[in-house]
Design a protein around this motif. Structure first.
Motif, short mmCIF file in Angstrom:
data_model
loop_
_atom_site.label_atom_id
_atom_site.label_comp_id
_atom_site.label_asym_id
_atom_site.label_seq_id
_atom_site.Cartn_x
_atom_site.Cartn_y
_atom_site.Cartn_z
N PHE A 23 -23.09 38.41 23.75
CA PHE A 23 -22.27 37.93 22.63
C PHE A 23 -21.82 39.10 21.76
O PHE A 23 -20.66 39.20 21.36
CB PHE A 23 -23.06 36.95 21.74
CG PHE A 23 -23.49 35.68 22.40
CD1 PHE A 23 -22.72 35.06 23.36
CD2 PHE A 23 -24.70 35.10 22.04
CE1 PHE A 23 -23.12 33.88 23.96
CE2 PHE A 23 -25.12 33.92 22.63
CZ PHE A 23 -24.33 33.31 23.60
N VAL A 40 -23.37 31.62 15.73
CA VAL A 40 -24.23 31.42 16.91
C VAL A 40 -25.66 31.77 16.52
O VAL A 40 -25.99 32.93 16.30
CB VAL A 40 -23.76 32.30 18.09
CG1 VAL A 40 -24.67 32.09 19.29
CG2 VAL A 40 -22.32 31.97 18.46
N CYS A 81 -23.27 36.37 15.21
CA CYS A 81 -24.46 36.15 16.03
C CYS A 81 -25.71 36.44 15.21
O CYS A 81 -25.90 37.56 14.73
CB CYS A 81 -24.40 37.04 17.27
SG CYS A 81 -25.66 36.60 18.49
N ILE A 85 -17.87 32.27 24.58
CA ILE A 85 -17.56 32.01 23.17
C ILE A 85 -16.72 33.13 22.57
O ILE A 85 -15.85 32.88 21.73
CB ILE A 85 -18.87 31.79 22.36
CG1 ILE A 85 -18.53 31.36 20.93
CG2 ILE A 85 -19.75 33.02 22.36
CD1 ILE A 85 -17.66 30.13 20.83
N GLY A 115 -22.79 27.15 16.78
CA GLY A 115 -23.04 27.64 18.13
C GLY A 115 -24.50 28.03 18.26
O GLY A 115 -25.20 28.21 17.26
N GLU A 116 -24.98 28.16 19.48
CA GLU A 116 -26.40 28.47 19.67
C GLU A 116 -26.65 29.13 21.02
O GLU A 116 -25.84 29.06 21.93
CB GLU A 116 -27.27 27.21 19.55
CG GLU A 116 -26.72 25.96 20.20
CD GLU A 116 -26.49 26.03 21.69
OE1 GLU A 116 -27.36 26.58 22.40
OE2 GLU A 116 -25.46 25.54 22.17
N GLU A 168 -23.06 27.43 23.08
CA GLU A 168 -22.58 28.67 22.46
C GLU A 168 -21.59 28.43 21.33
O GLU A 168 -21.27 29.34 20.58
CB GLU A 168 -21.91 29.60 23.49
CG GLU A 168 -22.78 30.03 24.64
CD GLU A 168 -22.04 30.93 25.63
OE1 GLU A 168 -20.88 31.30 25.35
OE2 GLU A 168 -22.62 31.25 26.68
N GLY A 169 -21.06 27.21 21.20
CA GLY A 169 -19.98 26.95 20.27
C GLY A 169 -18.63 26.87 20.97
O GLY A 169 -17.59 26.81 20.31
#
Length: 359
Positions: A92, A65, A112, A99, A174-175, A318-319
């Motif tokens: 996260f 992410v 992350c 996620i 993911g982001e 988020e993935g």
């Protein structure tokens, strides 16, 4: 880092044709009508071609992410304020986001990465790889320098390399970054030559008026910065985002290490488009997880020649779609390893279909 983006591109090899062929032959010997598992069979063949193994498995997988902020939020293009980016990153890291839930279900690690959050973050599980404190407002000038864009790409490559060295062989993109659908739409518009109005979507849930405003902001940013469509790094630097650049590096790095990389939603697909423009061979290493509700997503997937596995009307990012697709990858792998052949099960095989006959 002593290597360049060009070095990484040069290390990406074509997939293993022989392994892919052997996988296709094995599938046709299994106790089922040929092709009856549809996309799972296509996936199994692709995984063999990527890894060089007819019956691969991926016990160690990571969802990377990438988190970054966007200066274009100053234009009022999101339903959420920019402060949400660092707040969600901490969520996260504490395991409380969607996620994290899906990753636990799929036995995947969430990595992350702070590649450009506009805040100082501290957490024992955070990968601090900050290139800069968010991008500048692309509607008023370049989002970042070319050097920053390349540094962000190489950061993604380095994160993959570190994970591979620890045994990871499968990656999911993911982001997190308020404003990143705006940057993704701009990247898509330039690289595909499509009008911004056809690329922008509602992102976090904006209304019709804000949607029109968002398209006008993308149009203004492109007109002001004049990114060169034949220079992906120029596009990233002028109208992209740090997490988009980082995910581009994740995709390039995965391909360089012969690892499959699952492409999540719209932002991830924008990064995949940049990676494909940098090195067309990377497409063979990409698995599209799902079709999101962002209108530009399907167009980018078609441009890449990718067929998504899932249709769940998702638009979270988020993935999350990528994490759910891991179960399908596991299913394809287990079919190859565990399903009986006609010969081993003592079952009579059917006759091959005549040419032009439906199977």
């Amino acid at each position: 880092m002593s290597y360049s983006v060009s070095d990484i591109i040069g290390s990406i090899s074509p997939w293993h044709e022989e392994a892919a062929k052997a996988a296709a032959e094995h599938l046709d010997r299994l106790t089922k009508p040929p092709g009856s598992l549809g996309k799972l069979e296509t996936l199994a063949i692709q995984l063999a071609g990527i890894t060089g193994q007819v019956k691969p498995s991926f016990p160690q997988r990571a969802i990377i992410v990438m988190a970054a902020d966007h200066g274009v939020c100053a234009e009022g293009i999101s339903a959420f304020p920019a402060e949400v980016t660092p707040q969600m990153v901490l969520n996260f890291l504490d395991g409380g986001a969607a996620i994290n839930v899906f990753a636990r279900q799929a036995s995947a690690e969430v990595m992350c990465v702070d590649i450009g959050v506009n805040a100082e973050l501290s957490h024992p599980h955070l990968l601090n790889r900050k290139v800069r404190m968010g991008t500048a407002n692309m509607a008023a000038g370049p989002a970042m320098s070319r050097e920053d864009a390349e540094a962000a790409v190489l950061t993604g490559v380095a994160v993959v390399k570190e994970a591979v060295n620890k045994g990871t062989t499968l990656f999911v993109t993911g982001e997190m970054g308020i404003g990143n659908t705006t940057a993704s739409a701009a990247v898509m518009s330039v690289l595909m030559g499509i009008a911004p109005a056809e690329c922008v979507g509602r992102g976090t849930g904006i209304d019709d008026q804000k949607l029109r405003h968002k398209a006008s902001v993308v149009q203004r940013a492109i007109g002001l910065n004049q990114p060169a469509a034949d220079d992906p790094l120029d596009v990233l630097s002028k109208v992209g985002g740090l997490e988009i650049a980082g995910l581009t590096g994740v995709i390039l790095g995965a391909a360089a290490h012969r690892c499959p990389v699952v492409i999540d939603g719209f932002i991830s697909s924008a990064a995949a488009l940049v990676a494909q423009r940098l090195c067309i061979e990377t497409v063979n290493y990409m698995v599209a997880s799902h079709h999101s509700q962002e209108p530009g997503h399907n167009q980018v997937l078609k441009e890449l020649g990718l067929s998504p596995m899932l249709e769940l009307e998702m638009r979270l990012g988020e993935g999350t779609g990528g994490a759910l697709a891991l179960h399908l990858i596991d299913g394809a792998c287990r079919i190859m390893r565990e399903m009986a052949t006609f010969e081993s099960a003592g079952i009579s095989a059917g006759e091959p279909a005549a040419e032009g006959e439906a199977k």
